[in-house]
Motif scaffolding. Structure first.
Motif, PDB file in Angstrom:
ATOM      1  N   ILE A 120      -4.002   3.852   2.859  1.00  0.00           N
ATOM      2  CA  ILE A 120      -4.392   2.911   3.918  1.00  0.00           C
ATOM      3  C   ILE A 120      -5.833   3.196   4.351  1.00  0.00           C
ATOM      4  N   ASN A 121      -6.134   4.469   4.574  1.00  0.00           N
ATOM      5  CA  ASN A 121      -7.461   4.803   5.108  1.00  0.00           C
ATOM      6  C   ASN A 121      -8.587   4.562   4.110  1.00  0.00           C
ATOM      7  N   GLU A 122      -8.323   4.746   2.843  1.00  0.00           N
ATOM      8  CA  GLU A 122      -9.348   4.465   1.827  1.00  0.00           C
ATOM      9  C   GLU A 122      -9.640   2.956   1.781  1.00  0.00           C
ATOM     10  N   ILE A 123      -8.590   2.141   1.858  1.00  0.00           N
ATOM     11  CA  ILE A 123      -8.770   0.676   1.836  1.00  0.00           C
ATOM     12  C   ILE A 123      -9.487   0.208   3.110  1.00  0.00           C
ATOM     13  N   ARG A 124      -9.145   0.825   4.246  1.00  0.00           N
ATOM     14  CA  ARG A 124      -9.818   0.460   5.507  1.00  0.00           C
ATOM     15  C   ARG A 124     -11.267   0.914   5.503  1.00  0.00           C
ATOM     16  N   ARG A 125     -11.516   2.105   4.985  1.00  0.00           N
ATOM     17  CA  ARG A 125     -12.881   2.653   4.964  1.00  0.00           C
ATOM     18  C   ARG A 125     -13.814   1.728   4.178  1.00  0.00           C
ATOM     19  N   ARG A 126     -13.273   1.150   3.126  1.00  0.00           N
ATOM     20  CA  ARG A 126     -14.084   0.256   2.291  1.00  0.00           C
ATOM     21  C   ARG A 126     -14.088  -1.182   2.824  1.00  0.00           C
ATOM     22  N   GLY A 127     -13.298  -1.448   3.842  1.00  0.00           N
ATOM     23  CA  GLY A 127     -13.258  -2.794   4.425  1.00  0.00           C
ATOM     24  C   GLY A 127     -12.744  -3.844   3.461  1.00  0.00           C
ATOM     25  N   GLY A 167       2.235  -6.589   1.993  1.00  0.00           N
ATOM     26  CA  GLY A 167       3.340  -6.655   1.042  1.00  0.00           C
ATOM     27  C   GLY A 167       4.642  -6.431   1.795  1.00  0.00           C
ATOM     28  N   ASN A 168       5.759  -6.611   1.123  1.00  0.00           N
ATOM     29  CA  ASN A 168       7.052  -6.431   1.786  1.00  0.00           C
ATOM     30  C   ASN A 168       7.241  -5.002   2.282  1.00  0.00           C
ATOM     31  N   TYR A 169       6.724  -4.025   1.517  1.00  0.00           N
ATOM     32  CA  TYR A 169       6.893  -2.630   1.933  1.00  0.00           C
ATOM     33  C   TYR A 169       6.030  -2.338   3.166  1.00  0.00           C
ATOM     34  N   ASP A 170       4.841  -2.935   3.201  1.00  0.00           N
ATOM     35  CA  ASP A 170       3.951  -2.759   4.366  1.00  0.00           C
ATOM     36  C   ASP A 170       4.609  -3.353   5.616  1.00  0.00           C
ATOM     37  N   GLN A 171       5.232  -4.510   5.404  1.00  0.00           N
ATOM     38  CA  GLN A 171       5.905  -5.172   6.525  1.00  0.00           C
ATOM     39  C   GLN A 171       7.049  -4.288   7.054  1.00  0.00           C
ATOM     40  N   LYS A 225       0.118   0.680  12.718  1.00  0.00           N
ATOM     41  CA  LYS A 225      -0.398  -0.485  13.452  1.00  0.00           C
ATOM     42  C   LYS A 225      -1.209  -1.387  12.513  1.00  0.00           C
ATOM     43  N   TYR A 226      -1.973  -0.773  11.643  1.00  0.00           N
ATOM     44  CA  TYR A 226      -2.762  -1.550  10.662  1.00  0.00           C
ATOM     45  C   TYR A 226      -1.811  -2.377   9.774  1.00  0.00           C
ATOM     46  N   LEU A 227      -0.764  -1.724   9.253  1.00  0.00           N
ATOM     47  CA  LEU A 227       0.188  -2.451   8.384  1.00  0.00           C
ATOM     48  C   LEU A 227       0.849  -3.593   9.153  1.00  0.00           C
ATOM     49  N   ARG A 228       1.170  -3.336  10.425  1.00  0.00           N
ATOM     50  CA  ARG A 228       1.880  -4.303  11.267  1.00  0.00           C
ATOM     51  C   ARG A 228       1.077  -5.595  11.478  1.00  0.00           C
ATOM     52  N   THR A 229      -0.254  -5.467  11.376  1.00  0.00           N
ATOM     53  CA  THR A 229      -1.091  -6.629  11.716  1.00  0.00           C
ATOM     54  C   THR A 229      -1.810  -7.236  10.504  1.00  0.00           C
ATOM     55  N   LEU A 239       0.826  -1.201   0.000  1.00  0.00           N
ATOM     56  CA  LEU A 239       0.000   0.000   0.000  1.00  0.00           C
ATOM     57  C   LEU A 239       0.864   1.257   0.000  1.00  0.00           C
ATOM     58  N   VAL A 240       2.082   1.122   0.532  1.00  0.00           N
ATOM     59  CA  VAL A 240       2.882   2.323   0.828  1.00  0.00           C
ATOM     60  C   VAL A 240       4.218   2.323   0.077  1.00  0.00           C
ATOM     61  N   GLY A 241       4.949   3.443   0.226  1.00  0.00           N
ATOM     62  CA  GLY A 241       6.266   3.582  -0.384  1.00  0.00           C
ATOM     63  C   GLY A 241       6.210   4.278  -1.734  1.00  0.00           C
TER      64      GLY A 241
END
Lengths: 126, 257
Positions: free
Chosen positions: B48-55, B61-65, B104-108, B37-39
């Protein structure tokens, strides 16, 4: 980068370490592992298989690429390095020692004389 | 059913918004996001928030990790020194702007999602991973040896494996002979929403259609459509140029590499 003097080297970047006049270990060189990057998986042959010099005996898979493994001399596989199943990165971290690939019985001792020494191999990869 | 699969947004909000609009128009029954999602751009929190908002069900991914762990390593396996230097700037910048809750969202996030169909006599396993089942950052390019691909999919019990990470889409079918019938396995690289590298700057995602006759022995029962959509590439490229990120990342977006 290391090129141990008591090892022999093929142009396909495998090394041969003679254990006596009948047996040898085979692995890939430090140069080869650095070109491949982090190793993920090593596909090794089963014990008792025979391969001719320059024949493909397995393959090695890194994060970005996969590559065939070539026999430095003709030999019969008498042991494979089972530690690589759990920890393939040993090929990266201990390419000349713990990251060996196969132990072979030499099928033609004379062939070992035509494999490069450390100085010749070092000149090849520079 | 129709499943939309997208990945590798890489903080490119204009691309994500255009992608989701395009996906909505296809009216899929399910949507999955395969990570990264990031980088490489300025909108990691917004993505992140758009993907979370839509559930939307999402895997890491490796970058999220890397960002989830506040690490300075994105697991990108850069080869050239120049790439490594640019990569350091990108992960440092991303770490500096991602907010605590988003981190925290990416971490989990989970590593894999497995979806099992039981439509006919046998099971049909759809496996969603970021790089490969064995490594989050393994690059399964289209020229990967068939033997290697089959081994990877067999080990993971995947009949249909969808993944991203290389940003270059493809679909390969591998027939493997079983005792009674040929078993077909599908490897589908779904491309990239926000950082395509196949020479086409349009964003990309995949629509996967599972039919009533879909099974492991029916080669053509799975329909794979590679979707491409336009988005405001210039806005995303300009955002990079106006940020501390290397300008080369902007040209990569403009040229799709």
């Amino acid at each position: 980068m290391e090129f141990p003097n008591d090892y022999k080297y093929s142009k396909e970047h495998t090394w041969l370490k003679l254990l006596n006049n009948q047996e040898a270990l085979v692995g890939i060189t430090e140069f080869a592992q650095s070109e491949l990057g982090e190793i993920v998986y090593v596909d090794l042959p089963s014990v008792s298989k025979q391969f001719k010099k320059d024949e493909v005996f397995g393959s090695i898979e890194a994060l970005k690429t996969a590559s065939d493994l070539f026999m430095p001399v003709s030999g019969e596989v008498i042991e494979i390095n089972t530690a690589l199943k759990e920890n393939a990165t040993l090929v990266n971290t201990e390419s000349y020692t713990g990251g060996w690939l196969i132990k072979i019985k030499l099928l033609d001792i004379v062939e070992t004389e035509s494999v490069m020494d450390a100085i010749a191999y070092q000149a090849l990869v520079k | 059913m129709k499943i939309a699969l997208f990945s590798d947004i890489h903080a490119n909000l204009p691309a994500l918004e255009a992608c989701l609009k395009h996906i909505d128009e296809q009216k899929p029954d399910a949507i999955y996001c395969l990570g990264d999602l990031v980088g490489y751009n300025i909108w990691p929190n917004e993505v992140i928030n758009e993907i979370r908002r839509r559930g939307i069900a999402t895997i890491a991914g490796n970058y999220d990790q890397g960002i989830g762990l506040m690490s300075d390593d994105c697991g990108c396996a850069y080869k050239e020194e120049h790439e490594k230097d640019m990569g350091k700037i990108s992960i440092g910048y991303t770490n500096s702007i991602v907010k605590p809750d988003e981190r925290k969202y990416l971490r989990t996030l989970p590593a894999h999602i497995k979806v099992e169909f039981q439509l006919n006599e046998d099971k049909l396993n759809l496996l969603l991973v970021h790089g490969s089942p064995r490594k989050i950052n393994e690059y399964l390019f289209e020229d990967r040896d068939e033997k290697s691909m089959i081994r990877i999919m067999e080990a993971a019990d995947a009949d249909i494996m969808c993944f991203g990470h290389t940003h270059k889409p493809y679909h390969r079918i591998f027939p493997t002979d079983q005792i009674e019938d040929t078993h077909f396995r599908h490897a589908i690289n779904i491309g990239s929403v926000g950082k395509p590298k196949d020479g086409n700057p349009q964003g990309g995602y995949v629509l996967l259609t599972i039919n009533a006759d879909s099974s492991i022995t029916n080669k053509n029962a799975v329909q794979v459509d590679f979707m491409r959509f336009n988005y405001d590439v210039e806005k995303a490229a300009k955002a990079i140029e106006d940020s501390p990120l290397p300008n080369e990342y902007a040209d990569m977006l403009r040229n799709g590499f």
